[in-house]
Design an enzyme around this catalytic site. Structure first.
Site, mmCIF file in Angstrom:
data_model
loop_
_atom_site.group_PDB
_atom_site.id
_atom_site.type_symbol
_atom_site.label_atom_id
_atom_site.label_comp_id
_atom_site.label_asym_id
_atom_site.label_seq_id
_atom_site.Cartn_x
_atom_site.Cartn_y
_atom_site.Cartn_z
ATOM 1 N N GLY A 21 0.812 -1.212 0.000
ATOM 2 C CA GLY A 21 0.000 0.000 0.000
ATOM 3 C C GLY A 21 0.843 1.258 0.000
ATOM 4 O O GLY A 21 0.535 2.230 0.689
ATOM 5 N N ALA A 22 1.909 1.275 -0.810
ATOM 6 C CA ALA A 22 2.884 2.358 -0.761
ATOM 7 C C ALA A 22 2.596 3.491 -1.726
ATOM 8 O O ALA A 22 3.396 4.413 -1.842
ATOM 9 C CB ALA A 22 4.290 1.800 -1.034
ATOM 10 N N ASN A 23 1.465 3.449 -2.415
ATOM 11 C CA ASN A 23 1.192 4.482 -3.415
ATOM 12 C C ASN A 23 0.661 5.780 -2.808
ATOM 13 O O ASN A 23 0.599 6.802 -3.489
ATOM 14 C CB ASN A 23 0.215 3.989 -4.477
ATOM 15 C CG ASN A 23 -1.094 3.525 -3.878
ATOM 16 O OD1 ASN A 23 -1.175 2.418 -3.357
ATOM 17 N ND2 ASN A 23 -2.119 4.367 -3.925
ATOM 18 N N ILE A 26 0.645 6.798 4.480
ATOM 19 C CA ILE A 26 1.740 6.340 5.329
ATOM 20 C C ILE A 26 2.725 5.480 4.554
ATOM 21 O O ILE A 26 3.937 5.588 4.723
ATOM 22 C CB ILE A 26 1.170 5.574 6.534
ATOM 23 C CG1 ILE A 26 0.469 6.562 7.479
ATOM 24 C CG2 ILE A 26 2.251 4.811 7.273
ATOM 25 C CD1 ILE A 26 -0.353 5.902 8.556
ATOM 26 N N GLY A 27 2.218 4.610 3.681
ATOM 27 C CA GLY A 27 3.106 3.762 2.892
ATOM 28 C C GLY A 27 4.014 4.568 1.992
ATOM 29 O O GLY A 27 5.205 4.267 1.849
ATOM 30 N N TYR A 175 -13.849 -3.552 10.921
ATOM 31 C CA TYR A 175 -12.518 -2.931 10.887
ATOM 32 C C TYR A 175 -11.757 -3.225 12.173
ATOM 33 O O TYR A 175 -10.580 -3.617 12.130
ATOM 34 C CB TYR A 175 -12.650 -1.427 10.692
ATOM 35 C CG TYR A 175 -11.323 -0.696 10.656
ATOM 36 C CD1 TYR A 175 -10.405 -0.917 9.621
ATOM 37 C CD2 TYR A 175 -10.984 0.216 11.651
ATOM 38 C CE1 TYR A 175 -9.196 -0.257 9.584
ATOM 39 C CE2 TYR A 175 -9.772 0.882 11.619
ATOM 40 C CZ TYR A 175 -8.876 0.646 10.586
ATOM 41 O OH TYR A 175 -7.663 1.300 10.554
#
Length: 331
Positions: A21-23, A26-27, A175
């Site tokens: 999830g780096a796009n 935080i990522g 969640y």
């Protein structure tokens, strides 16, 4: 509370890092920080295009960036995609940041029939970590698995009778369950590594506090509620810290000494912001019987069986089936 910031990251030239999830959010900020100190970062993203946009933005806004960045496709909502990512990985892996997630969305299902929040936030990362254990064991030094949770895990409970919300579904309860599962997984992984005498891979858990990211708007957008989206945006502006600072606990957990089996989060007001520190998670998160049961259920659902072995043998995660036989626990 410590005074640690991303400026305290050590020099990491040659260190290989995967951030899911780096796009964005935080990522993306963790990727930036790792690359600043020389780490080679793989952005594991569902959308390669958005991952490439993130890399271009980081390169455009940084004057010096010694680390290399590359994007690889990873859809945590599809176990075949998880397998393809891991099968395509070559060489050792030093740090795995299980960061990607979805929050408080209407009930949907993953490609494999899991409730999406539980499937993406927990099961996808469970499968990914198991499949990358060989690469982590191949690291020259101590490899680290860091799993991102949330303070909301304190509200969570693992409903083994209805893991996927088929009988009753509340988006926030789902969640919270998925985030509690993250903590239980991180602790149980460390316990199993310890039991096998494996000291070259360690596991830590973190949470970002309240950080302003795209995560908060996705639930309202999925509901089609412009009012809720605007309210969340306003709350972020008033109370949240930046995504850059929200990445600090994950960065700290990735590099600090003696964090095996620890929980790291911001030490400021209400643990929602500030520099990272080691904290205590919810009482439920330390329930070893629940953690062991969740591990076995997760292995059954994903078809990924962690084969822990000592230093004189190989460690691998094997595929028991191409996909999970069932989207619900037998229990």
């Amino acid at each position: 509370m410590t005074d640690w910031t991303a400026a305290d990251l050590p020099e990491m030239t040659g260190t290989r890092v995967v951030v899911t999830g780096a796009n964005s959010g935080i990522g993306k900020e963790a990727t930036r920080a790792f690359a600043r100190v020389g780490a080679d970062v793989t952005l594991a993203c569902r959308s390669v295009d958005r991952g490439e946009e993130a890399v271009a933005d980081i390169e455009r806004t940084e004057s010096r960036l010694p680390g290399e960045m590359q994007v690889q496709e990873l859809d945590l909502a599809d176990l075949d995609s998880v397998a393809a990512f891991a099968d395509g990985w070559e060489g050792p892996l030093d740090i795995l940041c299980n960061n990607a997630g979805v929050m408080a969305i209407p009930r949907t299902e993953t490609h494999d029939g899991f409730e999406t929040q539980f499937g993406v936030n927990h099961l996808g990362h469970f499968a990914l970590t198991g499949r990358l254990l060989d690469a982590l064991r191949a690291s020259d030094g101590e490899a680290r698995v860091v799993t991102q949770s949330s303070a909301v895990h304190e509200r969570g409970d693992i409903d083994f009778d209805d893991l996927h919300g088929e009988r009753s579904y509340d988006k926030w309860e789902a969640y919270a369950q998925s985030k509690l599962a993250n903590v239980l997984f991180g602790y149980e992984l460390q316990r199993r590594l310890d039991a096998a005498g494996i000291d070259d891979v360690t596991s830590a858990v973190c949470h970002p506090g309240w950080a302003a990211t795209n995560l908060q708007r996705r639930g309202p957008e999925a509901e089609g509620s412009e009012l809720k989206r605007l309210l969340m945006k306003a709350a972020n502006g008033l109370f949240a810290q930046s995504a850059e600072r929200g990445a600090w606990p994950m960065l700290y957990a990735a590099v600090a000494d003696d964090v095996a089996g620890e929980y790291v989060g911001p030490g400021g007001f209400m643990n929602a912001r500030g520099a990272p520190e080691r904290q205590r998670s919810s009482e439920r998160s330390y329930d070893e019987a629940t953690a062991a049961r969740l591990w076995e259920v997760s292995s059954d659902l994903t078809g990924v069986d962690y084969e822990f072995a000592g230093d004189d043998a190989d460690t691998a995660a094997t595929d028991e089936s191409d996909t999970a036989d069932s989207a619900t626990a037998d229990d």
